[in-house]
Design a protein around this motif. Structure first.
Motif, short mmCIF file in Angstrom:
data_model
loop_
_atom_site.label_atom_id
_atom_site.label_comp_id
_atom_site.label_asym_id
_atom_site.label_seq_id
_atom_site.Cartn_x
_atom_site.Cartn_y
_atom_site.Cartn_z
N GLN A 1 0.82 -1.22 0.00
CA GLN A 1 0.00 0.00 0.00
C GLN A 1 0.85 1.27 0.00
O GLN A 1 0.33 2.38 0.11
CB GLN A 1 -0.91 0.01 1.24
CG GLN A 1 -1.95 -1.11 1.27
CD GLN A 1 -1.36 -2.45 1.66
OE1 GLN A 1 -0.44 -2.50 2.48
NE2 GLN A 1 -1.88 -3.52 1.11
N GLY A 2 2.18 1.11 -0.11
CA GLY A 2 3.07 2.27 -0.13
C GLY A 2 3.40 2.81 1.24
O GLY A 2 3.94 3.91 1.36
N GLN A 3 3.11 2.05 2.30
CA GLN A 3 3.38 2.50 3.66
C GLN A 3 4.67 1.86 4.17
O GLN A 3 4.66 0.91 4.94
CB GLN A 3 2.20 2.15 4.57
CG GLN A 3 0.90 2.79 4.12
CD GLN A 3 -0.31 2.20 4.82
OE1 GLN A 3 -0.20 1.33 5.67
NE2 GLN A 3 -1.50 2.67 4.44
N LEU A 4 5.79 2.38 3.70
CA LEU A 4 7.08 1.85 4.09
C LEU A 4 7.59 2.54 5.34
O LEU A 4 7.27 3.70 5.60
CB LEU A 4 8.11 2.04 2.97
CG LEU A 4 8.12 0.98 1.85
CD1 LEU A 4 6.86 1.08 1.01
CD2 LEU A 4 9.35 1.16 0.98
N ALA A 5 8.41 1.81 6.08
CA ALA A 5 9.11 2.43 7.21
C ALA A 5 10.10 3.45 6.67
O ALA A 5 10.45 3.44 5.47
CB ALA A 5 9.82 1.36 8.02
N ALA A 6 10.55 4.35 7.53
CA ALA A 6 11.49 5.38 7.09
C ALA A 6 12.71 4.77 6.42
O ALA A 6 13.18 5.25 5.40
CB ALA A 6 11.91 6.24 8.28
N ASN A 7 13.21 3.69 7.00
CA ASN A 7 14.35 2.96 6.43
C ASN A 7 13.89 1.56 6.05
O ASN A 7 13.54 0.77 6.92
CB ASN A 7 15.51 2.86 7.44
CG ASN A 7 16.15 4.21 7.70
OD1 ASN A 7 15.66 5.23 7.23
ND2 ASN A 7 17.23 4.22 8.45
N ALA A 8 13.86 1.27 4.77
CA ALA A 8 13.44 -0.05 4.29
C ALA A 8 14.66 -0.95 4.19
O ALA A 8 15.62 -0.63 3.49
CB ALA A 8 12.76 0.07 2.93
N MET A 9 14.62 -2.08 4.88
CA MET A 9 15.74 -3.02 4.90
C MET A 9 15.41 -4.21 4.00
O MET A 9 14.35 -4.81 4.11
CB MET A 9 16.01 -3.50 6.32
CG MET A 9 16.34 -2.39 7.30
SD MET A 9 17.97 -1.64 7.01
CE MET A 9 19.05 -2.98 7.46
N ILE A 10 16.35 -4.57 3.12
CA ILE A 10 16.17 -5.70 2.21
C ILE A 10 17.37 -6.63 2.36
O ILE A 10 18.52 -6.21 2.13
CB ILE A 10 16.05 -5.24 0.75
CG1 ILE A 10 14.86 -4.28 0.61
CG2 ILE A 10 15.89 -6.42 -0.19
CD1 ILE A 10 14.83 -3.54 -0.69
N HIS A 11 17.11 -7.87 2.75
CA HIS A 11 18.20 -8.84 2.90
C HIS A 11 18.61 -9.34 1.51
O HIS A 11 17.79 -9.87 0.77
CB HIS A 11 17.75 -10.01 3.78
CG HIS A 11 18.85 -10.99 4.03
ND1 HIS A 11 19.88 -10.74 4.91
CD2 HIS A 11 19.10 -12.22 3.48
CE1 HIS A 11 20.71 -11.77 4.92
NE2 HIS A 11 20.27 -12.69 4.07
N CYS A 12 19.86 -9.17 1.18
CA CYS A 12 20.37 -9.55 -0.15
C CYS A 12 21.36 -10.70 -0.10
O CYS A 12 21.78 -11.19 -1.16
CB CYS A 12 21.03 -8.35 -0.82
SG CYS A 12 19.96 -6.92 -1.03
N GLY A 13 21.76 -11.13 1.10
CA GLY A 13 22.69 -12.23 1.22
C GLY A 13 24.04 -11.93 0.59
O GLY A 13 24.54 -10.80 0.67
#
Length: 259
Positions: free
Chosen positions: A179-191
């Motif tokens: 819905q476009g409601q991201l936290a201020a800092n979006a964390m993505i695990h990339c390994g």
């Protein structure tokens, strides 16, 4: 043996303006205003070399040109120029025209807004994406982008998360992301590919690289669900539009971007 192109890509601007218009367009900095048959300004852009920039609009290839621009070139009846001494002066002129005219095919810069930067950093095996008005030390940045920074943040976060989580579906995105409601800092695990992902992202902003979209398409090619394919296509379209108009930072500004 290569296959012949049976149906060539349409060239609506060649038909209306003539090939000579593009051959004799000035090779200097300035702003171009695209007008429709009623003389309304439908698009404003700037360029360091106007002739080189306008070549991008000659061939209406649906595989390379965003849909919005395909619609636009079919409405353009004439193009006028306002010359500037430098690219920097052209940027300022474009900004004033965008806010005063608000052309309907422009998105960025039409409405005044707060200064925002899209920022990112690699933290071990994770990629962190955020939007801020004052970039902090240790973050790589691009901008200022105004209100577009948030849209870019959401688009990249969703696409990268899907690319890094091939076994998980769109509905499994972190809470609120769809819905476009991201936290201020979006964390993505990339390994183990975190460095590669960060490098591809940096090249997209700094080196005028067209590698990010094809790289994402390759990572997402196995997603065949019609709903997911539709969402991914729209998100990639957003990146293509941004790529068509972004101003690469260049190597001479790399040091500043890392501060």
């Amino acid at each position: 043996m290569s296959q012949m192109l049976l149906i060539p890509d349409p060239r609506p601007l060649d038909r209306r303006l003539g090939k000579k218009f593009f051959r004799h367009a000035p090779k200097r900095p300035g702003v171009y205003l695209m007008r429709d048959v009623d003389d309304n300004v439908v698009y404003v852009g700037k360029a360091k070399n106007l002739q080189q920039r306008l070549r991008n609009y000659r061939i209406a290839n649906p595989d390379k040109m965003p849909r919005r621009h395909l619609r636009m070139v079919r409405e353009v009846a004439r193009i006028e120029f306002q010359f500037c001494h430098t690219e920097s002066a052209a940027l300022k002129c474009e900004s004033k025209l965008l806010r005063s005219l608000r052309p309907r095919f422009n998105r960025a810069g039409v409405w005044p807004g707060k200064t925002n930067f899209f920022v990112w950093r690699q933290v071990e095996e994770q990629l962190e994406l955020a939007v801020t008005d004052v970039p902090e030390a240790g973050w790589q940045r691009y901008g200022p982008l105004g209100g577009n920074a948030g849209h870019l943040h959401r688009t990249l976060a969703r696409l990268l998360w899907l690319a890094m989580n091939p076994a998980r579906m769109f509905v499994e995105l972190p809470a609120g992301w769809a819905q476009g409601q991201l936290a201020a800092n979006a964390m993505i695990h990339c390994g183990s590919v975190a460095k590669e992902v960060a490098g591809t992202l940096a090249a997209f902003f700094w080196e005028a690289s067209d590698g990010l979209v094809p790289w994402l398409q390759l990572q997402l090619i196995a997603r065949t669900h019609p709903f997911e394919r539709g969402v991914i296509a729209r998100e990639l379209e957003t990146l293509k539009e941004f790529s068509a108009h972004r101003k690469p930072m260049g190597k001479n500004r790399l040091q500043l971007a890392l501060l």
